[in-house]
Scaffold this motif. Structure first.
Motif, PDB file in Angstrom:
ATOM      1  N   LEU A 185      62.045   6.131  54.175  1.00 16.36           N
ATOM      2  CA  LEU A 185      62.119   5.223  55.322  1.00 16.36           C
ATOM      3  C   LEU A 185      61.106   5.538  56.418  1.00 16.36           C
ATOM      4  O   LEU A 185      60.881   6.699  56.757  1.00 16.36           O
ATOM      5  N   ASP A 227      62.390   0.633  57.494  1.00 19.76           N
ATOM      6  CA  ASP A 227      63.854   0.704  57.595  1.00 19.76           C
ATOM      7  C   ASP A 227      64.415  -0.654  58.040  1.00 19.76           C
ATOM      8  O   ASP A 227      64.359  -1.000  59.220  1.00 19.76           O
ATOM      9  N   ASN A 247      67.726  -1.626  57.104  1.00 22.30           N
ATOM     10  CA  ASN A 247      69.184  -1.507  57.285  1.00 22.30           C
ATOM     11  C   ASN A 247      69.591  -1.040  58.676  1.00 22.30           C
ATOM     12  O   ASN A 247      70.552  -1.539  59.252  1.00 22.30           O
ATOM     13  N   THR A 288      73.752   4.317  56.021  1.00 24.32           N
ATOM     14  CA  THR A 288      73.382   3.497  54.866  1.00 24.32           C
ATOM     15  C   THR A 288      72.555   4.363  53.934  1.00 24.32           C
ATOM     16  O   THR A 288      71.761   5.191  54.378  1.00 24.32           O
ATOM     17  N   GLY A 331      72.257   6.538  49.948  1.00 28.15           N
ATOM     18  CA  GLY A 331      72.660   7.853  49.450  1.00 28.15           C
ATOM     19  C   GLY A 331      74.104   7.984  49.012  1.00 28.15           C
ATOM     20  O   GLY A 331      74.672   9.082  49.051  1.00 28.15           O
ATOM     21  N   SER A 365      75.186   6.465  45.939  1.00 27.25           N
ATOM     22  CA  SER A 365      75.353   6.052  44.540  1.00 27.25           C
ATOM     23  C   SER A 365      75.275   7.268  43.604  1.00 27.25           C
ATOM     24  O   SER A 365      75.711   8.354  43.972  1.00 27.25           O
ATOM     25  N   GLU A 404      84.156   3.244  43.828  1.00 30.27           N
ATOM     26  CA  GLU A 404      83.388   2.110  43.335  1.00 30.27           C
ATOM     27  C   GLU A 404      84.287   0.899  43.440  1.00 30.27           C
ATOM     28  O   GLU A 404      85.428   0.910  42.964  1.00 30.27           O
ATOM     29  N   PRO A 431      79.064   0.834  45.423  1.00 26.85           N
ATOM     30  CA  PRO A 431      79.400   2.206  45.851  1.00 26.85           C
ATOM     31  C   PRO A 431      79.762   2.244  47.347  1.00 26.85           C
ATOM     32  O   PRO A 431      79.042   1.694  48.172  1.00 26.85           O
ATOM     33  N   LEU A 440      77.685   3.237  53.816  1.00 31.79           N
ATOM     34  CA  LEU A 440      77.379   2.001  53.091  1.00 31.79           C
ATOM     35  C   LEU A 440      76.267   2.241  52.078  1.00 31.79           C
ATOM     36  O   LEU A 440      75.415   3.111  52.283  1.00 31.79           O
ATOM     37  N   PRO A 441      76.249   1.438  51.025  1.00 34.16           N
ATOM     38  CA  PRO A 441      75.156   1.580  50.048  1.00 34.16           C
ATOM     39  C   PRO A 441      73.818   1.177  50.655  1.00 34.16           C
ATOM     40  O   PRO A 441      73.767   0.428  51.626  1.00 34.16           O
ATOM     41  N   PRO A 500      69.670  -3.263  50.965  1.00 26.32           N
ATOM     42  CA  PRO A 500      69.921  -3.971  52.229  1.00 26.32           C
ATOM     43  C   PRO A 500      71.032  -5.017  52.144  1.00 26.32           C
ATOM     44  O   PRO A 500      71.890  -5.067  53.033  1.00 26.32           O
TER      45      PRO A 500
HETATM   46  N1  LIG Z   1      72.833   4.792  37.838  1.00 30.27           N
HETATM   47  C1  LIG Z   1      73.273   3.991  38.812  1.00 30.27           C
HETATM   48  N2  LIG Z   1      72.395   3.631  39.756  1.00 30.27           N
HETATM   49  C2  LIG Z   1      72.808   2.821  40.751  1.00 30.27           C
HETATM   50  C3  LIG Z   1      74.133   2.360  40.754  1.00 30.27           C
HETATM   51  C4  LIG Z   1      75.025   2.781  39.757  1.00 30.27           C
HETATM   52  O1  LIG Z   1      76.209   2.403  39.743  1.00 30.27           O
HETATM   53  N3  LIG Z   1      74.552   3.612  38.812  1.00 30.27           N
HETATM   54  N4  LIG Z   1      74.504   1.527  41.759  1.00 30.27           N
HETATM   55  C5  LIG Z   1      73.458   0.698  42.287  1.00 30.27           C
HETATM   56  C6  LIG Z   1      73.975  -0.017  43.404  1.00 30.27           C
HETATM   57  S1  LIG Z   1      75.052  -1.246  43.035  1.00 30.27           S
HETATM   58  C7  LIG Z   1      73.584   0.209  44.681  1.00 30.27           C
HETATM   59  S2  LIG Z   1      74.143  -0.794  45.937  1.00 30.27           S
HETATM   60  C8  LIG Z   1      72.665   1.266  45.030  1.00 30.27           C
HETATM   61  C9  LIG Z   1      73.202   2.068  46.207  1.00 30.27           C
HETATM   62  O2  LIG Z   1      72.524   3.234  46.263  1.00 30.27           O
HETATM   63  P1  LIG Z   1      72.525   4.227  47.486  1.00 30.27           P
HETATM   64  O3  LIG Z   1      73.584   3.926  48.440  1.00 30.27           O
HETATM   65  O4  LIG Z   1      72.497   5.575  46.937  1.00 30.27           O
HETATM   66  O5  LIG Z   1      71.191   3.845  48.234  1.00 30.27           O
HETATM   67  P2  LIG Z   1      69.739   4.411  48.021  1.00 30.27           P
HETATM   68  O6  LIG Z   1      69.568   4.896  46.644  1.00 30.27           O
HETATM   69  O7  LIG Z   1      69.466   5.329  49.132  1.00 30.27           O
HETATM   70  O8  LIG Z   1      68.913   3.083  48.229  1.00 30.27           O
HETATM   71  C10 LIG Z   1      69.057   1.976  47.400  1.00 30.27           C
HETATM   72  C11 LIG Z   1      67.884   1.019  47.637  1.00 30.27           C
HETATM   73  O9  LIG Z   1      67.894   0.560  48.941  1.00 30.27           O
HETATM   74  C12 LIG Z   1      66.725   0.890  49.642  1.00 30.27           C
HETATM   75  N5  LIG Z   1      67.034   1.275  51.017  1.00 30.27           N
HETATM   76  C13 LIG Z   1      67.800   2.327  51.370  1.00 30.27           C
HETATM   77  N6  LIG Z   1      67.879   2.404  52.713  1.00 30.27           N
HETATM   78  C14 LIG Z   1      67.168   1.367  53.198  1.00 30.27           C
HETATM   79  C15 LIG Z   1      66.858   0.931  54.505  1.00 30.27           C
HETATM   80  N7  LIG Z   1      67.333   1.594  55.581  1.00 30.27           N
HETATM   81  N8  LIG Z   1      66.109  -0.170  54.654  1.00 30.27           N
HETATM   82  C16 LIG Z   1      65.620  -0.822  53.569  1.00 30.27           C
HETATM   83  N9  LIG Z   1      65.883  -0.460  52.303  1.00 30.27           N
HETATM   84  C17 LIG Z   1      66.628   0.631  52.106  1.00 30.27           C
HETATM   85  C18 LIG Z   1      66.177   2.073  48.895  1.00 30.27           C
HETATM   86  O10 LIG Z   1      64.804   2.254  49.091  1.00 30.27           O
HETATM   87  C19 LIG Z   1      66.540   1.704  47.474  1.00 30.27           C
HETATM   88  O11 LIG Z   1      65.635   0.765  46.961  1.00 30.27           O
HETATM   89  O12 LIG Z   1      72.478   2.125  43.937  1.00 30.27           O
HETATM   90  C20 LIG Z   1      72.226   1.469  42.693  1.00 30.27           C
HETATM   91  N10 LIG Z   1      71.914   2.463  41.719  1.00 30.27           N
END
Ligand SMILES: Nc1nc2c(c(=O)[nH]1)N[C@H]1C(S)=C(S)[C@@H](COP(=O)(O)OP(=O)(O)OC[C@H]3O[C@@H](n4cnc5c(N)ncnc54)[C@H](O)[C@@H]3O)O[C@H]1N2
Ligand code: MOO
Length: 438
Positions: A220, A235, A237, A282, A284, A286, A307, A315, A331-332, A335
């Motif tokens: 970010l 960023d 979110n 938001t 981290g 999953s 879940e 998540p 939160l996941p 976005p």
């Molecule tokens: N093996 C698996 N992988 C994933 C699963 C799963 O069940 N098994 N779940 C998917 C789902 S559904 C989601 S929702 C995401 C949630 O993951 P996290 O909460 O750990 O989020 P990150 O990995 O940190 O980021 C996910 C995605 O979003 C982008 N991101 C994060 N923060 C921001 C922000 N502040 N602004 C814009 N975009 C953001 C980040 O770069 C990633 O692209 O996990 C899946 N994976």
């Protein structure tokens, strides 16, 4: 001295084992290990209490929920006063006036808003009076300037008035003892005006929750800064969730924890606890190897990771963190997932903290304008546009279901709830929506 030689009896000390604090038992997951959206939401709602109310300045209470019934201690208006600029008269003295034969009355004085009431109106005379000025004793009506020659020493009256005409009587707006606002009611501009008019400057209300939004992720970069290496993103979110919390009436701080280092994230989160009624992170949560929030938070408090059978927003994390057990919603990171999760879980929690009913979105019915598809087994939140079509509420999806589609999210004004059993909705069929009104 056998007694002295007797061995001292050692009382067995019962070891008191403090039970390790835990969160209450979470709802049972289904056979797939998933929790329903409603079960998860209700579980979280059971873990927070409304913020304690305090007496605050009327204006600071705008948009907040009142914690008391407020009765008026005064009549409004507090005294009979004029509704028009004109002349205070006895109606009987001008009963015979008409355009052809005006009546002439001597003018005994003049009274304006803010003046103390004059001496009583002498029989057969008039007193010049301005809007809001107290009606002199003896007068029972006001002749507006337009029905007179506007004379100063004496006045010609061209139209009669009846008793009570153009007089705003004491208590005609509010009478003493009337309940002006009820407990639980939210303060808006009109009710603030009413209370101010009744002389009330302080109310007992629940405060705005102090919310810290922490976006996590080593990728970010703050908007406005250059992306310096491949893989970095701005960023979205932190800003979006902070704005959504503001729209709910919270006092919000936005913090970025742009690191995957558990030490750094732990410290950055801990630093925020002191000023927060609720922390929202938001990212981290999953399955990733660097999903640092999920890794770090259980060391800092009581946590629940689940879940949920919804898409986006599968998540989810929650915690009561630190000594003060500050509620934290994790939160996941995708976005759209973070935004939908905010609507599903954070908004109800904030409303509970603020004492605002109803805490949950009230779904509205709309007619599908075009075909909608969904994945069976999950509650799908489709981003959609609801519009009025000759009194009918029509709804169409915007774009696809993927949770990175921020352009579609920004174009939406509603979320369509496609239930776990739904695979397809045909045009003309009814669906339920949450309106996004921020
Ligand atoms: N093996 C698996 N992988 C994933 C699963 C799963 O069940 N098994 N779940 C998917 C789902 S559904 C989601 S929702 C995401 C949630 O993951 P996290 O909460 O750990 O989020 P990150 O990995 O940190 O980021 C996910 C995605 O979003 C982008 N991101 C994060 N923060 C921001 C922000 N502040 N602004 C814009 N975009 C953001 C980040 O770069 C990633 O692209 O996990 C899946 N994976
Ligand atoms: O739940 Mo994730 O939110 O499907 O993208």
């Amino acid at each position: 001295m056998a007694l002295l030689r007797r061995k001292k009896k050692v009382e067995p000390v019962e070891e008191v084992v403090e039970p390790t604090p835990t969160l209450p038992d979470p709802p049972e997951p289904d056979a797939r290990g998933l929790r329903s959206m409603e079960a998860h939401r209700d579980y979280l709602l059971g873990l927070v209490e409304p913020l304690p109310p305090f007496g605050m300045n009327l204006l600071d209470a705008w948009d907040l929920a009142l914690c008391e019934d407020i009765a008026s201690e005064v009549d409004l208006p507090g005294f009979d006063n004029s509704q028009m600029d004109g002349y205070a008269v006895r109606a009987a003295d001008v009963a015979g006036a008409n355009q052809g034969e005006p009546l002439t009355l001597p003018v005994a004085g003049s009274v304006a808003a803010g003046d103390e009431s004059l001496a009583p109106l002498p029989e057969g005379q008039a007193i010049k009076i301005m809007t809001g000025a107290p009606i002199p004793e003896g007068a029972d009506a006001v002749v507006p300037f337009e029905f007179t020659d506007r004379g100063s020493e004496q006045v010609k009256v061209f139209e009669p008035v009846v008793a009570g005409e153009y007089v705003r009587t004491k208590g005609s707006d509010i009478t003493e003892g009337t309940v002006l606002m009820h407990r639980g009611q939210r303060m808006d501009a009109r009710t603030i005006g009413l209370l101010a008019g009744a002389g009330i400057d302080k109310v007992l209300a629940r405060p705005r929750p102090r919310v810290v939004v922490i976006s996590t992720g080593a990728e970010l970069v703050d908007p406005g800064r250059r992306l310096e290496r491949p893989g970095q993103i701005h960023d979205a979110n932190g800003y979006m969730i902070a704005a959504a919390a503001k729209a709910e009436g919270c006092q919000v701080w936005r913090v970025q924890a742009a690191s995957d280092d558990p030490e750094v994230v732990r410290e950055q989160i801990t630093d925020q606890l002191i000023r927060a009624d609720l922390v929202i992170t938001t990212g981290g949560v999953s399955q990733g190897e660097r999903d640092v929030v999920k890794q770090v938070m259980p060391e800092l408090g009581l946590c629940d990771f689940a879940e949920v059978a919804m898409q986006p927003g599968k998540p989810q994390g929650f915690g009561l963190i630190g000594e003060d057990k500050v509620p934290m919603v994790m939160l996941p990171g995708n976005p759209v997932s973070s935004y939908v999760s905010f609507q599903a879980f954070v908004r109800p929690l904030l409303r509970k903290l603020m004492g605002i009913e109803p805490v949950n979105h009230e779904p509205v019915r709309a007619i599908a304008g075009s075909v909608m598809r969904s994945t069976k087994g999950k509650l799908q939140f489709g981003r959609a546009v609801v519009r009025d079509d000759n009194g009918r509420r029509l709804v169409d999806l915007v774009g696809g279901h993927s949770s990175h589609l921020t352009g579609d999210l920004a174009a939406a004004n509603a979320l369509v709830l496609l239930g776990e059993d739904v695979e397809v909705v045909n045009p003309g069929e009814a669906v339920m929506c949450w309106m996004l009104d921020d």
